[in-house]
Design a protein around this motif. Structure first.
Motif, short mmCIF file in Angstrom:
data_model
loop_
_atom_site.label_atom_id
_atom_site.label_comp_id
_atom_site.label_asym_id
_atom_site.label_seq_id
_atom_site.Cartn_x
_atom_site.Cartn_y
_atom_site.Cartn_z
N UNK A 12 0.82 -1.21 0.00
CA UNK A 12 0.00 0.00 0.00
C UNK A 12 0.86 1.26 0.00
N UNK A 13 1.97 1.24 0.72
CA UNK A 13 2.89 2.38 0.68
C UNK A 13 3.47 2.55 -0.72
N UNK A 14 3.78 1.44 -1.36
CA UNK A 14 4.29 1.51 -2.73
C UNK A 14 3.28 2.13 -3.68
N UNK A 15 2.02 1.77 -3.52
CA UNK A 15 0.96 2.34 -4.36
C UNK A 15 0.87 3.85 -4.13
N UNK A 16 0.96 4.28 -2.88
CA UNK A 16 0.93 5.71 -2.58
C UNK A 16 2.10 6.44 -3.23
N UNK A 17 3.27 5.80 -3.25
CA UNK A 17 4.45 6.39 -3.90
C UNK A 17 4.20 6.53 -5.40
N UNK A 18 3.66 5.49 -6.00
CA UNK A 18 3.37 5.56 -7.43
C UNK A 18 2.36 6.67 -7.72
N UNK A 19 1.34 6.78 -6.90
CA UNK A 19 0.34 7.84 -7.10
C UNK A 19 0.97 9.23 -7.05
N UNK A 20 1.93 9.42 -6.16
CA UNK A 20 2.59 10.73 -6.04
C UNK A 20 3.47 11.05 -7.25
N UNK A 21 4.03 10.02 -7.89
CA UNK A 21 5.01 10.25 -8.95
C UNK A 21 4.51 9.93 -10.35
N UNK A 22 3.27 9.52 -10.48
CA UNK A 22 2.70 9.18 -11.79
C UNK A 22 2.32 10.48 -12.50
N UNK A 23 3.21 10.92 -13.39
CA UNK A 23 3.01 12.20 -14.08
C UNK A 23 1.75 12.21 -14.94
N UNK A 76 7.20 -0.85 -13.78
CA UNK A 76 6.65 0.33 -13.10
C UNK A 76 7.67 1.47 -13.13
N UNK A 77 8.94 1.17 -12.85
CA UNK A 77 9.99 2.20 -12.89
C UNK A 77 10.08 2.82 -14.29
N UNK A 78 9.99 1.99 -15.31
CA UNK A 78 10.03 2.48 -16.69
C UNK A 78 8.82 3.37 -16.97
N UNK A 79 7.66 2.94 -16.51
CA UNK A 79 6.42 3.72 -16.70
C UNK A 79 6.53 5.09 -16.02
N UNK A 80 7.06 5.12 -14.78
CA UNK A 80 7.16 6.38 -14.04
C UNK A 80 8.16 7.34 -14.67
N UNK A 81 9.20 6.79 -15.29
CA UNK A 81 10.19 7.63 -15.96
C UNK A 81 11.02 8.46 -15.00
N UNK A 82 11.62 9.50 -15.54
CA UNK A 82 12.45 10.40 -14.73
C UNK A 82 13.51 9.64 -13.95
#
Length: 132
Positions: A12-23, A76-82
């Protein structure tokens, strides 16, 4: 689409991180304990005993592909980019070694990071991105 263990604290913490960084704000999520994940697993029986996050590309289409464990994390890392793309250097480590570490970590995740009784309810501003 990312399937995750809805009762796992670190997941769940990982999902929150993705939500914060999903451009793009286009990543969708579904708990492994839900109906959507059940449908994906029915189409991919090899996932039946997988205790892992599952990255699903083109869900529900003839082109549907699933990626699990560290390969899924790298997607996921590739999707998030940056700066997240730095994690793609992990591809230099053989998948078997990466996945052994992933499986070990998964085996202790509840003990270290806790377990929810039920899937936490997402915040109203991101709730539409969750299925089930």
């Amino acid at each position: 689409m990312l399937l995750y263990d809805g009762v796992c604290g670190i997941c769940n913490r990982g999902i929150q991180t993705i939500l914060r960084h999903d451009r793009d704000g286009s990543m969708r999520f579904a708990p492994l304990q839900g109906d959507f994940a059940e449908g994906v697993i029915a189409r991919h029986p090899e996932l039946r005993d997988v205790d892992s996050m599952v990255f699903v590309e083109h869900p529900g289409t003839a082109d549907e592909r699933v990626t699990v464990r560290t390969a899924g994390m790298l997607r996921v890392a590739d999707y998030l980019g940056g700066p997240w793309k730095l994690f793609l250097a992990g591809r230099a480590v053989p998948a078997g070694a990466r996945d052994r570490f992933y499986d070990w970590f998964a085996s202790i995740r509840y003990w270290v990071f806790g377990r929810h009784d039920t899937c936490p309810i997402p915040a109203p501003e991101v709730r539409a991105r969750f299925i089930d």
